[in-house]
Design a protein around this motif. Structure first.
Motif: not given
Length: 206
Positions: A12-13, A19-22, A40-42
């Motif tokens: 989760y952390n 740098t990631c988006d998925e 809860k993750l962005p």
């Protein structure tokens, strides 16, 4: 690195460390609670339940995953139609693999929170391309959980030999027949091997 405790927190952390988006999760078995934590993750997350194509899924678990899939905006739950028992956690940025963990830990509460029971390890950079190809192959064989049919306890194919002298199992009895089969018939060898036709049963004490 190798991890064997607090696997849930590591997963989760990790997005905070790169740098990631998925996040793509491929897991033999999946639990609804870890799936809900991903919201809860962005970043957006895709969770693939791997063993649906082999074991089916319990109705209660299926209902919980469908409910999560419908309620969560950043999580997509898929079922693999082919047997997949691997456990892979892959972080991507603009479609490219940036980090990955592989090991034995299912994406379930038990798999992620029991110390020392399971492990996850960092995948090396040279495996990123094969991992990406692996993801694509599995994705081609998935369906949305909302489209799946519940099929519990799939039966294995019938084996004709199982009808020959079938054994009825009792949890308190251990039976060991002392003969061999020849052309589907029980035979006691004359001079070697098993030379008695009886069998012993050991009954455990209550």
């Amino acid at each position: 690195m190798l991890f064997y405790r607090n696997l849930d927190q590591i997963i989760y952390n990790r997005n905070q460390l790169l740098t990631c988006d998925e996040l793509v999760v491929i897991s033999g078995y999946v639990g609804p609670s870890p799936v809900r934590e991903l919201e809860k993750l962005p970043i957006k997350s895709t969770v693939i339940y791997g063993m649906y194509g082999c074991d089916g899924i319990q109705r209660s678990l299926h209902s919980a995953l469908v409910a999560a899939n419908e309620e969560l905006s950043k999580v997509n739950v898929l079922y693999s139609t082919i047997p997949v028992h691997s456990k892979c956690y892959i972080w991507k940025y603009k479609g490219e693999v940036r980090s990955a963990l592989v090991g034995s830990a299912n994406f379930s509460t038990n798999g992620l929170t029991t110390p020392f029971k399971e492990i996850l390890a960092d995948a090396t950079v040279d495996t990123f391309d094969p991992l990406d190809q692996y993801i694509k192959l599995i994705m081609e064989k998935t369906i949305s959980c909302s489209e799946a049919q519940v099929s519990e306890n799939k039966k294995k194919k019938h084996n004709p030999n199982e009808d020959i002298n079938p054994v009825v199992y009792d949890k308190d009895v251990c039976s060991m027949p002392l003969f061999v089969y020849d052309n589907n018939q029980p035979v006691v060898p004359d001079k070697s091997g098993i030379n008695v036709s009886a069998y012993f049963s050991t009954v455990s004490e209550n």
